[in-house]
Structure formats: structure tokens, C-alpha cells
Design a protein around this motif. Structure first.
Motif, mmCIF file in Angstrom:
data_model
loop_
_atom_site.group_PDB
_atom_site.id
_atom_site.type_symbol
_atom_site.label_atom_id
_atom_site.label_comp_id
_atom_site.label_asym_id
_atom_site.label_seq_id
_atom_site.Cartn_x
_atom_site.Cartn_y
_atom_site.Cartn_z
ATOM 1 N N ASN A 70 -17.521 5.606 -0.103
ATOM 2 C CA ASN A 70 -17.893 6.242 1.162
ATOM 3 C C ASN A 70 -18.776 7.474 0.950
ATOM 4 O O ASN A 70 -18.889 8.318 1.835
ATOM 5 C CB ASN A 70 -16.639 6.600 1.966
ATOM 6 N N GLY A 71 -19.392 7.559 -0.224
ATOM 7 C CA GLY A 71 -20.389 8.597 -0.466
ATOM 8 C C GLY A 71 -19.895 9.878 -1.109
ATOM 9 O O GLY A 71 -20.671 10.824 -1.253
ATOM 10 N N VAL A 72 -18.616 9.947 -1.510
ATOM 11 C CA VAL A 72 -18.096 11.154 -2.156
ATOM 12 C C VAL A 72 -18.349 11.056 -3.662
ATOM 13 O O VAL A 72 -17.841 10.146 -4.316
ATOM 14 C CB VAL A 72 -16.577 11.323 -1.891
ATOM 15 N N PRO A 73 -19.137 11.973 -4.229
ATOM 16 C CA PRO A 73 -19.356 11.942 -5.687
ATOM 17 C C PRO A 73 -18.061 12.297 -6.427
ATOM 18 O O PRO A 73 -17.297 13.161 -5.985
ATOM 19 C CB PRO A 73 -20.415 13.016 -5.924
ATOM 20 N N LEU A 74 -17.816 11.640 -7.547
ATOM 21 C CA LEU A 74 -16.670 11.947 -8.397
ATOM 22 C C LEU A 74 -17.193 12.579 -9.676
ATOM 23 O O LEU A 74 -18.066 12.024 -10.337
ATOM 24 C CB LEU A 74 -15.878 10.679 -8.719
ATOM 25 N N THR A 75 -16.661 13.745 -10.015
ATOM 26 C CA THR A 75 -17.112 14.496 -11.185
ATOM 27 C C THR A 75 -16.032 14.471 -12.263
ATOM 28 O O THR A 75 -14.869 14.743 -11.990
ATOM 29 C CB THR A 75 -17.433 15.956 -10.804
ATOM 30 N N ILE A 76 -16.444 14.162 -13.477
ATOM 31 C CA ILE A 76 -15.554 14.122 -14.631
ATOM 32 C C ILE A 76 -15.887 15.317 -15.522
ATOM 33 O O ILE A 76 -17.058 15.561 -15.826
ATOM 34 C CB ILE A 76 -15.759 12.819 -15.441
ATOM 35 N N VAL A 77 -14.860 16.054 -15.934
ATOM 36 C CA VAL A 77 -15.032 17.149 -16.887
ATOM 37 C C VAL A 77 -14.567 16.651 -18.247
ATOM 38 O O VAL A 77 -13.444 16.155 -18.386
ATOM 39 C CB VAL A 77 -14.221 18.399 -16.484
ATOM 40 N N LEU A 78 -15.428 16.784 -19.239
ATOM 41 C CA LEU A 78 -15.108 16.418 -20.612
ATOM 42 C C LEU A 78 -14.959 17.706 -21.413
ATOM 43 O O LEU A 78 -15.880 18.537 -21.426
ATOM 44 C CB LEU A 78 -16.213 15.553 -21.207
ATOM 45 N N TYR A 105 -22.316 7.107 -4.955
ATOM 46 C CA TYR A 105 -22.867 5.924 -4.293
ATOM 47 C C TYR A 105 -23.935 6.381 -3.317
ATOM 48 O O TYR A 105 -23.739 7.335 -2.555
ATOM 49 C CB TYR A 105 -21.765 5.173 -3.560
ATOM 50 N N LYS A 106 -25.099 5.688 -3.350
ATOM 51 C CA LYS A 106 -26.193 6.001 -2.428
ATOM 52 C C LYS A 106 -26.314 4.844 -1.446
ATOM 53 O O LYS A 106 -26.855 3.796 -1.788
ATOM 54 C CB LYS A 106 -27.480 6.217 -3.215
ATOM 55 N N PRO A 107 -25.763 5.022 -0.242
ATOM 56 C CA PRO A 107 -25.704 3.913 0.713
ATOM 57 C C PRO A 107 -27.065 3.334 1.116
ATOM 58 O O PRO A 107 -27.175 2.137 1.335
ATOM 59 C CB PRO A 107 -25.003 4.509 1.939
ATOM 60 N N LEU A 108 -28.101 4.163 1.193
ATOM 61 C CA LEU A 108 -29.401 3.647 1.624
ATOM 62 C C LEU A 108 -29.984 2.661 0.625
ATOM 63 O O LEU A 108 -30.558 1.641 1.002
ATOM 64 C CB LEU A 108 -30.375 4.802 1.877
#
Length: 195
Positions: A70-78, A105-108
Motif C-alpha cells: 500500500n505504498g509504505v516503504p520498509l527500512t532495514i537497519v544493518l 512499492y511504486k503503484p504508478l
């Protein structure tokens, strides 16, 4: 005061301390298991710098995947540390590095994108599975210069990965802090630092 009355007075207090000690020793369910698994990691020496390659299996919860779709970016910390093999917990690390990567996710365009932060451009993928697999493939991460290490000392690389809740949109953060489905990460993994 007799010994018996003294024992009765300390009984509840000692019992309370014992229960508190037991509670502190029990694992706190901060993560829903190890949702992220560091499957393979190795280091090599390139031009005087130790470089790391690793493969991480990122098993996001259904809630996190739904947010991503639904367009929410998920960020991973390493988080990477290079430490003496027999270092005490309070000793400084020879190297302490945190890197952040994101998938969105880029819906367009109906594509998923994986990129390193800071920045907003990265590699594009048609499927969510391919993007998440690429997010877990680390190649050529420079972790420490050989000059910073004592050649007479054995070192270890410590590595951990976790979802960065602070990077979620503000309305989603309180839910993410309270629900185990958002507390995603790995345990610390360590291995000898060898060229």
C-alpha cells in the motif's frame, strides 16, 4: 526480635526480589522470533580494506507486507561491528557501522524498488519477492581498514538486521511499537574476521 519474626518479615521481601530476578532473566518477546535470518556471511581483504558479503533471509510479517503493498516503504537497519574475539562488553569496537536500506512499492509503475539511504533511487523489480530477495543480498560492504586492526589479535565480525520502526509514517508508528508483527529483526551473528 526473634529470628522467627525476622524471617517472617523478610519472607515477602525476599520472595519479591526472587520473582523480580526471575522476571528479568526471562526473555522479553521484543521480536516475533528471528524474522530475519543471516544465512551466510564472509569477509575478504581488498586493497587494505575488509569487505563483507552476506545473504539475509527477510521474512516480513503479513502486516508489514500489506503496508508495503500500500505504498509504505520498509527500512532495514544493518548493524556491523568488528571486535576483538575475547572483548568485554564495554570495550570499544574496532569498527561500528550502521547502514540503512529500503524497499518500496511504486503503484504508478507497478514496480518495487530497493535503494540505500540516504537516497531515493535504486534497483527496480517486477515482483515483491524479487525485491525482498535483493534487499537481503549484501555485496562489497566495506567494514574496516586493515590498518585499524592489530595483526597479533583475533577479531570477529558481529552483524544484526532489523526493521526501522522510526522510518515508518507517523500514524503507523504507535501500532508498530505495540504489535509483535512489526518487531522484526535478527539475532546478532558473529564469525571470525579472516582475509
Amino acid at each position: 526480635m526473634s529470628r522467627r519474626s525476622c524471617d517472617r518479615g523478610l519472607g515477602p521481601w525476599v520472595l519479591g526480589l526472587w520473582a523480580l530476578g526471575l522476571a528479568l532473566c526471562l526473555p522479553v518477546p521484543l521480536q516475533a522470533g528471528d524474522a530475519f535470518l543471516i544465512k551466510e556471511a564472509s569477509t575478504r581483504l581488498e586493497e587494505g580494506i575488509f569487505v563483507l558479503d552476506a545473504d539475509i533471509e527477510l521474512r516480513f510479517s503479513p502486516e508489514a507486507l500489506d503496508a508495503l503493498d500500500n505504498g509504505v516503504p520498509l527500512t532495514i537497519v544493518l548493524h556491523f561491528q568488528v571486535r576483538r574475539a575475547d572483548a568485554w562488553i564495554w570495550e570499544d569496537s574496532a569498527s561500528d557501522l550502521r547502514l540503512r536500506y529500503a524497499v518500496r512499492y511504486k503503484p504508478l509503475s507497478e514496480r518495487y524498488e530497493v535503494y540505500r539511504l540516504p537516497g531515493d533511487r535504486g534497483r527496480s523489480f517486477v515482483s515483491r519477492e524479487a525485491a525482498i530477495a535483493a534487499l537481503g543480498e549484501l555485496r562489497g560492504i566495506q567494514i574496516v581498514s586493515k590498518d585499524r586492526l592489530d595483526p597479533e589479535v583475533d577479531y570477529q565480525v558481529h552483524m544484526k538486521a532489523e526493521l526501522d520502526i522510526e522510518e515508518l509514517p507517523l500514524p503507523l508508528r504507535p501500532i508498530a511499537y505495540l504489535r509483535p508483527a512489526w518487531k522484526l529483526g535478527s539475532s546478532w551473528t558473529k564469525w571470525p574476521l579472516t582475509p
